[in-house]
Design an enzyme around this catalytic site. Structure first.
Site, PDB file in Angstrom:
ATOM      1  N   SER A 168      -8.013  -4.414   1.388  1.00 25.25           N
ATOM      2  CA  SER A 168      -8.853  -3.222   1.280  1.00 25.25           C
ATOM      3  C   SER A 168      -9.562  -3.292  -0.069  1.00 25.25           C
ATOM      4  O   SER A 168      -8.918  -3.328  -1.119  1.00 25.25           O
ATOM      5  CB  SER A 168      -7.961  -1.977   1.346  1.00 25.25           C
ATOM      6  N   HIS A 197     -11.679  -5.018   4.469  1.00 23.72           N
ATOM      7  CA  HIS A 197     -11.541  -3.641   4.933  1.00 23.72           C
ATOM      8  C   HIS A 197     -12.243  -2.716   3.934  1.00 23.72           C
ATOM      9  O   HIS A 197     -11.948  -2.760   2.739  1.00 23.72           O
ATOM     10  CB  HIS A 197     -10.041  -3.331   5.030  1.00 23.72           C
ATOM     11  N   ASP A 254     -13.031   1.140   2.896  1.00 25.34           N
ATOM     12  CA  ASP A 254     -12.628   2.539   3.080  1.00 25.34           C
ATOM     13  C   ASP A 254     -13.755   3.464   2.650  1.00 25.34           C
ATOM     14  O   ASP A 254     -14.116   3.503   1.471  1.00 25.34           O
ATOM     15  CB  ASP A 254     -11.395   2.850   2.210  1.00 25.34           C
ATOM     16  N   HIS A 277     -13.510   1.581   7.739  1.00 27.82           N
ATOM     17  CA  HIS A 277     -12.600   2.674   8.070  1.00 27.82           C
ATOM     18  C   HIS A 277     -13.243   3.957   7.547  1.00 27.82           C
ATOM     19  O   HIS A 277     -13.250   4.185   6.337  1.00 27.82           O
ATOM     20  CB  HIS A 277     -11.252   2.359   7.395  1.00 27.82           C
ATOM     21  N   ASP A 286      -2.263   0.230   8.020  1.00 27.42           N
ATOM     22  CA  ASP A 286      -2.950   0.411   6.731  1.00 27.42           C
ATOM     23  C   ASP A 286      -2.169   1.389   5.858  1.00 27.42           C
ATOM     24  O   ASP A 286      -1.985   2.550   6.232  1.00 27.42           O
ATOM     25  CB  ASP A 286      -4.359   0.957   7.048  1.00 27.42           C
ATOM     26  N   GLY A 287      -1.725   0.910   4.699  1.00 27.40           N
ATOM     27  CA  GLY A 287      -1.093   1.802   3.719  1.00 27.40           C
ATOM     28  C   GLY A 287       0.291   1.361   3.289  1.00 27.40           C
ATOM     29  O   GLY A 287       1.208   1.260   4.096  1.00 27.40           O
ATOM     30  N   GLY A 288       0.415   1.023   2.017  1.00 23.06           N
ATOM     31  CA  GLY A 288       1.728   0.743   1.432  1.00 23.06           C
ATOM     32  C   GLY A 288       2.381  -0.541   1.896  1.00 23.06           C
ATOM     33  O   GLY A 288       3.602  -0.700   1.793  1.00 23.06           O
ATOM     34  N   GLY A 311      -3.849  -3.222   0.299  1.00 26.04           N
ATOM     35  CA  GLY A 311      -4.611  -2.776  -0.867  1.00 26.04           C
ATOM     36  C   GLY A 311      -3.973  -3.244  -2.154  1.00 26.04           C
ATOM     37  O   GLY A 311      -3.992  -4.441  -2.481  1.00 26.04           O
ATOM     38  N   SER A 312      -3.338  -2.318  -2.869  1.00 25.81           N
ATOM     39  CA  SER A 312      -2.847  -2.619  -4.216  1.00 25.81           C
ATOM     40  C   SER A 312      -1.974  -3.875  -4.302  1.00 25.81           C
ATOM     41  O   SER A 312      -2.116  -4.667  -5.236  1.00 25.81           O
ATOM     42  CB  SER A 312      -2.090  -1.414  -4.770  1.00 25.81           C
TER      43      SER A 312
HETATM   44  C1  DX5 Z   1      -5.973   4.636   2.216  1.00 24.58           C
HETATM   45  C2  DX5 Z   1      -6.806   3.480   2.650  1.00 24.58           C
HETATM   46  C3  DX5 Z   1      -6.172   2.157   2.507  1.00 24.58           C
HETATM   47  C4  DX5 Z   1      -5.744   1.819   1.098  1.00 24.58           C
HETATM   48  C5  DX5 Z   1      -4.618   0.855   1.202  1.00 24.58           C
HETATM   49  O1  DX5 Z   1      -6.574   5.804   2.616  1.00 24.58           O
HETATM   50  O2  DX5 Z   1      -7.163   3.629   4.025  1.00 24.58           O
HETATM   51  O3  DX5 Z   1      -6.993   1.126   3.061  1.00 24.58           O
HETATM   52  O4  DX5 Z   1      -6.779   1.299   0.306  1.00 24.58           O
HETATM   53  O5  DX5 Z   1      -4.082   0.642  -0.051  1.00 24.58           O
HETATM   54  P1  DX5 Z   1      -2.536   0.343  -0.294  1.00 24.58           P
HETATM   55  O6  DX5 Z   1      -2.211  -0.939   0.413  1.00 24.58           O
HETATM   56  O7  DX5 Z   1      -2.442   0.244  -1.785  1.00 24.58           O
HETATM   57  O8  DX5 Z   1      -1.751   1.499   0.274  1.00 24.58           O
HETATM   58 ZN    ZN Z   2      -8.247   2.001   5.074  1.00 24.18          ZN
END
Ligand code: DX5
Ligand code: ZN
Length: 220
Positions: free
Chosen positions: A9, A34, A36, A67, A178-180, A200-201
Protein backbone atom coordinates in the site's frame (compact mmCIF):
# COMPACT_ATOMS: atom_id res chain seq x y z
CA UNK A 1 -0.53 -12.57 -11.44
CA UNK A 2 0.84 -15.20 -9.10
CA UNK A 3 -1.50 -17.64 -7.33
CA UNK A 4 -0.97 -15.57 -4.20
CA UNK A 5 -0.42 -11.90 -4.94
CA UNK A 6 1.33 -9.33 -2.81
CA UNK A 7 0.82 -5.63 -3.14
CA UNK A 8 2.26 -2.85 -1.03
CA UNK A 9 0.00 0.00 0.00
CA UNK A 10 1.66 3.18 -1.19
CA UNK A 11 -0.09 5.08 1.61
CA UNK A 12 2.31 3.50 4.13
CA UNK A 13 5.38 4.76 2.22
CA UNK A 14 7.61 7.73 2.99
CA UNK A 15 6.30 10.27 0.49
CA UNK A 16 9.58 12.10 0.46
CA UNK A 17 11.20 9.03 -1.07
CA UNK A 18 8.69 7.85 -3.64
CA UNK A 19 11.31 7.30 -6.29
CA UNK A 20 13.16 4.84 -4.06
CA UNK A 21 9.88 3.25 -3.07
CA UNK A 22 8.92 2.57 -6.71
CA UNK A 23 12.43 1.20 -7.37
CA UNK A 24 11.94 -1.15 -4.41
CA UNK A 25 8.57 -2.34 -5.79
CA UNK A 26 10.21 -3.12 -9.13
CA UNK A 27 13.13 -4.90 -7.49
CA UNK A 28 10.90 -7.00 -5.24
CA UNK A 29 8.59 -7.64 -8.21
CA UNK A 30 5.41 -7.00 -6.29
CA UNK A 31 2.26 -8.00 -8.19
CA UNK A 32 0.67 -4.56 -8.11
CA UNK A 33 0.47 -1.32 -6.16
CA UNK A 34 -2.44 -0.64 -3.79
CA UNK A 35 -3.65 2.97 -3.73
CA UNK A 36 -5.75 4.12 -0.77
CA UNK A 37 -8.02 7.02 -1.66
CA UNK A 38 -9.59 8.72 1.39
CA UNK A 39 -11.84 11.75 1.47
CA UNK A 40 -12.03 12.65 5.18
CA UNK A 41 -15.78 11.85 5.17
CA UNK A 42 -16.02 8.13 4.68
CA UNK A 43 -12.93 7.73 6.87
CA UNK A 44 -11.41 10.32 9.22
CA UNK A 45 -8.31 10.88 7.10
CA UNK A 46 -7.09 12.18 3.75
CA UNK A 47 -4.49 10.31 1.72
CA UNK A 48 -3.71 11.76 -1.71
CA UNK A 49 -5.60 12.59 -4.86
CA UNK A 50 -5.55 11.73 -8.55
CA UNK A 51 -2.56 13.97 -9.33
CA UNK A 52 -0.21 12.12 -6.99
CA UNK A 53 -1.57 8.74 -8.14
CA UNK A 54 -1.08 9.72 -11.78
CA UNK A 55 2.51 10.83 -11.19
CA UNK A 56 3.27 7.51 -9.51
CA UNK A 57 1.61 5.50 -12.29
CA UNK A 58 3.65 7.32 -14.91
CA UNK A 59 6.81 5.92 -13.38
CA UNK A 60 5.93 2.25 -13.33
CA UNK A 61 4.12 -0.37 -15.37
CA UNK A 62 3.00 -2.32 -12.31
CA UNK A 63 -0.75 -3.00 -12.19
CA UNK A 64 -2.77 -0.74 -9.92
CA UNK A 65 -5.51 -1.57 -7.43
CA UNK A 66 -7.45 1.42 -6.12
CA UNK A 67 -9.26 1.20 -2.79
CA UNK A 68 -11.80 4.01 -2.62
CA UNK A 69 -12.64 4.95 0.96
CA UNK A 70 -14.85 7.74 -0.25
CA UNK A 71 -18.52 8.54 0.07
CA UNK A 72 -20.09 7.67 -3.26
CA UNK A 73 -22.77 9.96 -4.53
CA UNK A 74 -25.13 9.18 -7.36
CA UNK A 75 -22.93 10.08 -10.26
CA UNK A 76 -19.66 8.16 -10.72
CA UNK A 77 -18.60 10.52 -13.50
CA UNK A 78 -18.77 13.40 -11.03
CA UNK A 79 -17.43 11.77 -7.86
CA UNK A 80 -14.52 10.05 -9.56
CA UNK A 81 -14.00 12.48 -12.42
CA UNK A 82 -10.28 13.00 -11.75
CA UNK A 83 -9.62 9.27 -11.63
CA UNK A 84 -11.44 8.13 -14.77
CA UNK A 85 -8.54 8.65 -17.13
CA UNK A 86 -5.90 7.04 -14.93
CA UNK A 87 -4.46 3.60 -15.59
CA UNK A 88 -6.49 1.81 -12.91
CA UNK A 89 -6.75 -1.98 -13.20
CA UNK A 90 -9.01 -2.72 -10.23
CA UNK A 91 -11.64 -0.40 -8.79
CA UNK A 92 -12.65 -1.30 -5.24
CA UNK A 93 -15.55 0.37 -3.43
CA UNK A 94 -16.98 -0.16 0.04
CA UNK A 95 -19.99 -2.42 0.30
CA UNK A 96 -21.37 -0.20 3.08
CA UNK A 97 -22.36 2.40 0.48
CA UNK A 98 -26.03 2.65 -0.41
CA UNK A 99 -27.14 -0.43 -2.38
CA UNK A 100 -28.62 1.32 -5.43
CA UNK A 101 -25.66 3.67 -5.72
CA UNK A 102 -23.23 0.80 -5.50
CA UNK A 103 -25.07 -1.15 -8.22
CA UNK A 104 -24.86 1.94 -10.38
CA UNK A 105 -21.09 2.21 -9.86
CA UNK A 106 -20.58 -1.49 -10.54
CA UNK A 107 -22.56 -1.25 -13.79
CA UNK A 108 -20.76 1.92 -14.81
CA UNK A 109 -17.32 0.30 -14.51
CA UNK A 110 -18.45 -3.09 -15.86
CA UNK A 111 -19.68 -1.37 -19.02
CA UNK A 112 -16.18 0.02 -19.40
CA UNK A 113 -14.75 -3.50 -19.04
CA UNK A 114 -13.06 -2.72 -15.71
CA UNK A 115 -12.40 -5.11 -12.83
CA UNK A 116 -14.45 -4.39 -9.73
CA UNK A 117 -13.87 -5.15 -6.08
CA UNK A 118 -15.95 -4.67 -2.98
CA UNK A 119 -14.35 -3.87 0.32
CA UNK A 120 -15.90 -4.72 3.67
CA UNK A 121 -15.19 -3.09 7.04
CA UNK A 122 -14.51 -5.26 10.12
CA UNK A 123 -17.97 -4.81 11.65
CA UNK A 124 -20.10 -5.16 8.52
CA UNK A 125 -22.00 -8.48 8.19
CA UNK A 126 -20.45 -10.66 5.49
CA UNK A 127 -23.92 -11.32 4.03
CA UNK A 128 -23.96 -7.75 2.75
CA UNK A 129 -21.70 -8.94 -0.08
CA UNK A 130 -24.16 -11.59 -1.27
CA UNK A 131 -26.23 -9.55 -3.76
CA UNK A 132 -23.10 -8.58 -5.71
CA UNK A 133 -21.29 -11.90 -6.07
CA UNK A 134 -22.15 -12.42 -9.73
CA UNK A 135 -20.70 -9.06 -10.71
CA UNK A 136 -17.43 -8.63 -8.86
CA UNK A 137 -13.86 -9.81 -9.34
CA UNK A 138 -12.48 -9.21 -5.86
CA UNK A 139 -13.49 -8.94 -2.21
CA UNK A 140 -11.26 -6.84 0.01
CA UNK A 141 -11.62 -7.92 3.63
CA UNK A 142 -10.51 -5.07 5.88
CA UNK A 143 -8.63 -6.43 8.87
CA UNK A 144 -8.40 -2.99 10.53
CA UNK A 145 -10.85 -0.09 10.59
CA UNK A 146 -10.03 1.74 7.35
CA UNK A 147 -8.28 5.10 7.45
CA UNK A 148 -4.79 4.57 8.80
CA UNK A 149 -1.66 2.58 8.21
CA UNK A 150 0.16 0.88 11.07
CA UNK A 151 -2.81 -0.49 13.04
CA UNK A 152 -2.92 -3.99 14.55
CA UNK A 153 -4.55 -6.85 12.69
CA UNK A 154 -7.98 -7.70 14.10
CA UNK A 155 -7.94 -11.41 15.00
CA UNK A 156 -11.61 -11.93 14.19
CA UNK A 157 -10.73 -11.19 10.55
CA UNK A 158 -9.54 -14.79 10.15
CA UNK A 159 -13.01 -16.26 10.62
CA UNK A 160 -14.42 -13.49 8.41
CA UNK A 161 -12.04 -14.50 5.61
CA UNK A 162 -13.23 -18.11 6.00
CA UNK A 163 -16.84 -16.98 5.76
CA UNK A 164 -16.12 -14.97 2.64
CA UNK A 165 -14.53 -18.07 1.15
CA UNK A 166 -17.70 -20.00 1.94
CA UNK A 167 -20.09 -17.50 0.42
CA UNK A 168 -18.12 -17.14 -2.82
CA UNK A 169 -18.44 -20.91 -3.12
CA UNK A 170 -15.81 -21.53 -5.79
CA UNK A 171 -16.59 -18.44 -7.90
CA UNK A 172 -13.48 -16.83 -9.35
CA UNK A 173 -13.40 -13.90 -6.94
CA UNK A 174 -10.04 -12.94 -5.44
CA UNK A 175 -10.06 -12.68 -1.64
CA UNK A 176 -7.79 -9.82 -0.68
CA UNK A 177 -6.94 -8.78 2.88
CA UNK A 178 -5.81 -5.32 3.96
CA UNK A 179 -4.59 -4.06 7.34
CA UNK A 180 -2.00 -5.03 9.92
CA UNK A 181 -0.41 -7.85 7.94
CA UNK A 182 3.02 -8.86 9.25
CA UNK A 183 5.51 -11.73 9.19
CA UNK A 184 3.78 -13.39 12.14
CA UNK A 185 0.20 -13.45 10.91
CA UNK A 186 0.42 -13.80 7.13
CA UNK A 187 0.37 -17.62 7.17
CA UNK A 188 -2.88 -17.73 9.14
CA UNK A 189 -4.37 -15.21 6.73
CA UNK A 190 -3.45 -17.36 3.73
CA UNK A 191 -4.67 -20.52 5.49
CA UNK A 192 -8.02 -18.84 6.10
CA UNK A 193 -8.42 -18.40 2.33
CA UNK A 194 -6.82 -15.09 1.31
CA UNK A 195 -5.19 -15.02 -2.13
CA UNK A 196 -3.97 -11.45 -2.15
CA UNK A 197 -2.24 -9.50 0.63
CA UNK A 198 -2.05 -5.73 0.90
CA UNK A 199 0.88 -4.76 3.09
CA UNK A 200 1.53 -1.25 4.35
CA UNK A 201 3.87 -0.32 7.18
CA UNK A 202 5.46 -3.75 7.56
CA UNK A 203 6.47 -3.83 3.91
CA UNK A 204 8.58 -0.71 4.35
CA UNK A 205 9.95 -1.61 7.76
CA UNK A 206 11.10 -5.08 6.77
CA UNK A 207 14.85 -5.32 6.22
CA UNK A 208 14.49 -8.34 3.92
CA UNK A 209 11.23 -7.65 2.20
CA UNK A 210 12.23 -9.35 -1.04
CA UNK A 211 12.72 -12.57 0.87
CA UNK A 212 9.43 -12.14 2.72
CA UNK A 213 7.48 -11.63 -0.51
CA UNK A 214 9.05 -14.82 -1.89
CA UNK A 215 8.05 -16.70 1.29
CA UNK A 216 4.48 -15.49 0.92
CA UNK A 217 4.30 -16.67 -2.68
CA UNK A 218 5.80 -20.06 -1.86
CA UNK A 219 3.55 -20.70 1.11
CA UNK A 220 0.90 -23.33 0.57
C1 DX5 B 1 -6.07 1.34 5.68
C2 DX5 B 1 -5.60 1.07 4.29
C3 DX5 B 1 -4.49 0.11 4.18
C4 DX5 B 1 -3.24 0.51 4.93
C5 DX5 B 1 -2.51 -0.74 5.26
O1 DX5 B 1 -7.24 2.05 5.64
O2 DX5 B 1 -6.68 0.55 3.51
O3 DX5 B 1 -4.20 -0.18 2.81
O4 DX5 B 1 -2.42 1.40 4.23
O5 DX5 B 1 -1.45 -0.44 6.10
P1 DX5 B 1 -0.93 -1.44 7.22
O6 DX5 B 1 -0.45 -2.68 6.53
O7 DX5 B 1 0.17 -0.66 7.88
O8 DX5 B 1 -2.08 -1.73 8.15
ZN1 ZN C 1 -6.32 -0.15 1.44
Amino acid sequence: MNDVSVMPSIFGADFFNLEKVIALFEKVKVDAIHFDIMDNHYVPNISFGAKVAEDILKRTNLPSFFHFMVELDENPEKTLKQFLNLRIDHWTFHVENEHVILKNYINFFKRKGKKIGLSIKPKTPIEQLSPFLEEIDLILVMSVEPGFSGQSFLKESLSRIERVKNIIDGKSIIIQVDGGINRKNYKDILRAGAKSLVIGSNFYEDKKVEEWVEEIRNFS
